[in-house]
Design an enzyme around this catalytic site. Structure first.
Site, PDB file in Angstrom:
ATOM      1  N   GLU A  20     115.680 104.222 -20.064  1.00 26.82           N
ATOM      2  CA  GLU A  20     114.049 103.390 -20.291  1.00 26.82           C
ATOM      3  C   GLU A  20     113.657 103.598 -19.072  1.00 26.82           C
ATOM      4  O   GLU A  20     112.199 104.097 -19.195  1.00 26.82           O
ATOM      5  CB  GLU A  20     114.723 101.681 -20.105  1.00 26.82           C
ATOM      6  CG  GLU A  20     113.811 100.833 -19.975  1.00 26.82           C
ATOM      7  CD  GLU A  20     113.810  99.792 -19.234  1.00 26.82           C
ATOM      8  OE1 GLU A  20     113.118  99.065 -18.843  1.00 26.82           O
ATOM      9  OE2 GLU A  20     115.261  98.512 -19.095  1.00 26.82           O
ATOM     10  N   ASP A  21     114.628 103.816 -17.816  1.00 29.17           N
ATOM     11  CA  ASP A  21     113.740 103.835 -16.639  1.00 29.17           C
ATOM     12  C   ASP A  21     113.389 105.198 -15.688  1.00 29.17           C
ATOM     13  O   ASP A  21     113.465 105.773 -14.796  1.00 29.17           O
ATOM     14  CB  ASP A  21     114.693 103.798 -15.205  1.00 29.17           C
ATOM     15  CG  ASP A  21     114.622 101.929 -15.604  1.00 29.17           C
ATOM     16  OD1 ASP A  21     113.593 101.636 -16.229  1.00 29.17           O
ATOM     17  OD2 ASP A  21     115.549 101.435 -15.148  1.00 29.17           O
TER      18      ASP A  21
END
Length: 705
Positions: free
Chosen positions: A76-77
């Site tokens: 996600e990051d």
């Protein structure tokens, strides 16, 4: 922050066969992926997944779960992809990481929609592998520990509310009570700071006033048990602030009125000593009635086992005591993680009944809206439980306030759908009767039965409400389509020429609808006028019709086969029954409302919304409103009730509206089969000497503001 070797040493200390290379690869991969990213606290972002992994080592989880914790934010990051995770760490870790990965925010969605969609994906992943939940809870716990670093108050409150509503109940449901308590305490401090500070001040004052009271009582418990030959560990503590605040609000009492602020835990060697210790404590101090619970013989749904009791201690305080053996204590500390055993190859399998998770997944399939999904899942996760039994002795756990309908759906969906009655402890009871702890419940069923919309008024579990709502929703949609098709046929009959074979398909396209069923539903719901349908079917045909006044349709639309309260509703102002001349009024996005033709309410409805209706053969009965005047003499009311019973008319409501020296006037609602049945009832009432008059009440005029 944990160093690489420290984390690996922790894992090897409880699992010497752990894949050390896997953990090293995960550590290096995550460190490189997060790079120079920072958290709100200013710490390197990489510190977060490492601390999450550290939390999970306290639960003695396997190497795949620890690796998942280290990697859980990389997809996600960072620029890392799911394919990279699978290639580097294998399909099992990749699947776990995918299950834990937070979803990207979708700007077009409302908060409820976003929360519901996150919950939906999360519960599905959790049902596939419970380790997804363990990693997610550890992730949320560390985020809560660092919540104070977030600058925006509204963001802190949103995270705290989500934790209180979803993650703390999930932790409780799998027996991870320490996770639950810590998350609740931090969330409570953020959401109710004044209440949090007030309770902490009261606790501090209590400590100063009573000295080290907790330690004194714990020492006394240990001494008493030791004198009787029971070697026990005794731990004492004050209840955490959120637990105290919740009891204060539920009982509507002040802190000073709350008598059970202290709780003690007695840990012994085996089950036999649990019951011996309980007997000794009850012999020494009076038990508080209604506060004893035996979760050893009837464990909680999450596998939790312990004896709970409350006594009035010598120091004039009421204390709660939990008694358990060492294995039960480990399960209570680590919850579902304590049930996992290592197998060859580093894989682990759950040894715990996760039926409640399957209940949540079933709710996902039946929720029609984000609000409904959140409502039902919170109901399923966050309620106190009671225990009830089937006639065969099977234990069913339900929330407080549950009824036989909830019990039936908890046993099996088909049983819930076919419920016609229930017996509690051998006595036939109404379906809305609350079940008490320890009740034996027998469900009476019929294959001809269907879920009833009225059950929603007393169903307490999310599973039952979701099943009922879905059935009613599907039935409503099917009946709306059937009713809309009848309206459609009436519109087609008024067209100036015969339709082309593909006219319906073309009309669906012109109205930009997905299919003909949706067209019929929109017609029935009043979202399309007759003119719009005619124009879509045959462009130009509605122009002349719109210029003419609407005449009654000689072909009245039959309501045969449709269910009152689903595709149409009977107007309460005039209470039509089969045999009355009726007219329907269409309102956008609502069932057709059926009125008697003489009803004054029709005067306020535009004529273009009227629909000529007919009951059709075999229509179900309805409710009629009567005004019956009886003579003021003993037994007159009994005569009236006897006549209604003889005529097979069920009394729905009976109100004494007026009384004087000679007569009493009653407003009566009765169930009748049709107008003929109603006329026979009125004739029988009028023939009785005790009855002065009996009339069907005229339709009520609309109220004028």
């Amino acid at each position: 922050m944990l160093r690489q070797y420290e984390l690996i040493d922790r894992v090897l200390s409880y699992d010497p066969d752990a894949d050390e290379a896997l953990l090293n690869r995960a550590y290096v991969f995550s460190l490189a992926a997060h790079g120079s990213q920072k958290r709100a606290s200013g710490d390197p972002y990489f510190s977060h997944p490492i601390e999450v992994a550290g939390i999970l080592t306290d639960l003695h989880l396997d190497d795949e779960t620890i690796a998942t914790a280290i990697l859980h934010d990389t997809v996600e990051d960072t620029v890392a992809t799911q394919e990279q995770i699978e290639k580097t760490f294998g399909p099992s870790v990749a699947r776990l990481v995918d299950g834990v990965t937070k979803l990207s925010k979708i700007e077009a969605q409302s908060d409820n929609e976003r929360a519901a969609e996150n919950l939906r994906k999360f519960l599905l992943a959790m049902s596939d592998d419970i380790r997804v939940l363990l990693v997610k809870l550890a992730d949320r716990l560390h985020n809560m520990r660092t919540l104070h670093h977030i600058a925006k108050p509204e963001k802190r409150r949103r995270i705290a509310r989500e934790t209180m509503d979803i993650y703390a109940p999930l932790a409780e449901r799998i027996g991870m009570y320490e996770f639950m308590k810590e998350m609740q305490t931090i969330a409570f401090k953020e959401l109710e700071p004044e209440a949090y500070d007030s309770i902490n001040k009261r606790l501090e004052q209590m400590r100063k006033g009573g000295g080290d009271q907790v330690a004194r009582i714990a020492s006394g418990l240990r001494l008493l048990l030791g004198q009787k030959g029971i070697k026990a560990e005794v731990e004492g503590r004050e209840k955490h602030p959120y637990s105290i605040w919740r009891k204060m609000t539920e009982r509507h009492i002040s802190f000073e009125q709350l008598s059970d602020v202290m709780a003690f835990r007695v840990i012994v060697d085996d089950v036999e000593q649990c019951y011996r210790a309980l007997g000794l404590l009850h012999q020494r101090w009076p038990m508080v009635p209604g506060r004893f619970k035996d979760y050893i013989s009837t464990p909680k749904r999450n596998g939790y086992r312990s004896l709970h009791t409350a006594v009035i201690h010598t120091e004039r305080v009421r204390i709660e005591i939990q008694i358990r053996d060492r294995k039960m204590h480990a399960e209570a500390e680590f919850g579902v993680a304590a049930h996992w055993s290592y197998k060859a190859g580093g894989t682990i399998q759950p040894d715990v009944n996760a039926r409640w998770i399957q209940d949540l997944v079933e709710i996902l399939d039946h929720a029609a809206s984000p609000e409904e999904l959140l409502e039902h899942t919170r109901m399923a996760m966050y309620q106190d439980r009671i225990f009830a039994f089937t006639p065969q002795g099977e234990l069913i756990q339900l929330p407080k306030g549950a009824t036989p309908i909830d019990f039936a759906y908890a046993v099996h969906t088909d049983l819930g759908d076919q419920t016609v009655g229930a017996k509690i402890n051998g006595r036939v009871v109404p379906l809305r009767t609350p079940i008490q702890n320890g009740d034996q419940v027998q469900i009476l069923r019929s294959k001809a039965q269907e879920p009833q919309p009225s059950w929603m008024n007393f169903a307490a579990t999310g599973k039952a409400r979701a099943k009922i709502r879905r059935y009613v929703r599907n039935k409503e949609q099917a009946e709306m389509v059937a009713l809309g098709r009848r309206f459609y046929d009436a519109v087609v009959a008024r067209l100036p020429a015969q339709l082309a074979p593909d006219a319906l398909d073309q009309a669906v396209k012109r109205l930009k609808l997905p299919d003909s069923d949706r067209l019929m539903e929109e017609i029935a719901r009043g979202n399309l006028t007759d003119q719009q349908v005619m124009e879509a079917l045959m462009p130009g045909s509605a122009g002349e019709l719109a210029m003419r006044p609407r005449l009654p349709d000689p072909r009245a639309i039959s309501m045969k086969g449709l269910t009152p309260g689903v595709a149409f509703t009977l107007a309460p102002c005039c209470t039509p029954v089969p045999g009355d001349r009726i007219v329907g009024v269409r309102h956008p996005d609502a069932p057709v409302v059926v009125h008697v033709i003489e009803c004054p309410v029709l005067q306020a409805a535009p004529e273009e919304d009227w629909v000529d209706l007919a009951w059709g053969d075999g229509s179900e009965g309805g409710v009629a409103r009567l005004q019956v005047i009886v003579r003021n003499q003993p037994g007159a009311l009994g005569v009236m009730a006897g006549i209604l019973g003889t005529q097979h008319a069920n009394i729905v409501n009976l109100t004494l509206s007026q009384r004087d020296e000679s007569f009493h006037t009653f407003d009566v609602l009765i169930e009748v089969q049709d107008v003929g049945h109603l006329m026979r009832i009125l004739a029988a009432l009028r023939a009785a000497e005790a009855v002065a008059s009996a009339e069907r009440t005229e339709p009520k005029a609309p109220l004028v503001a």
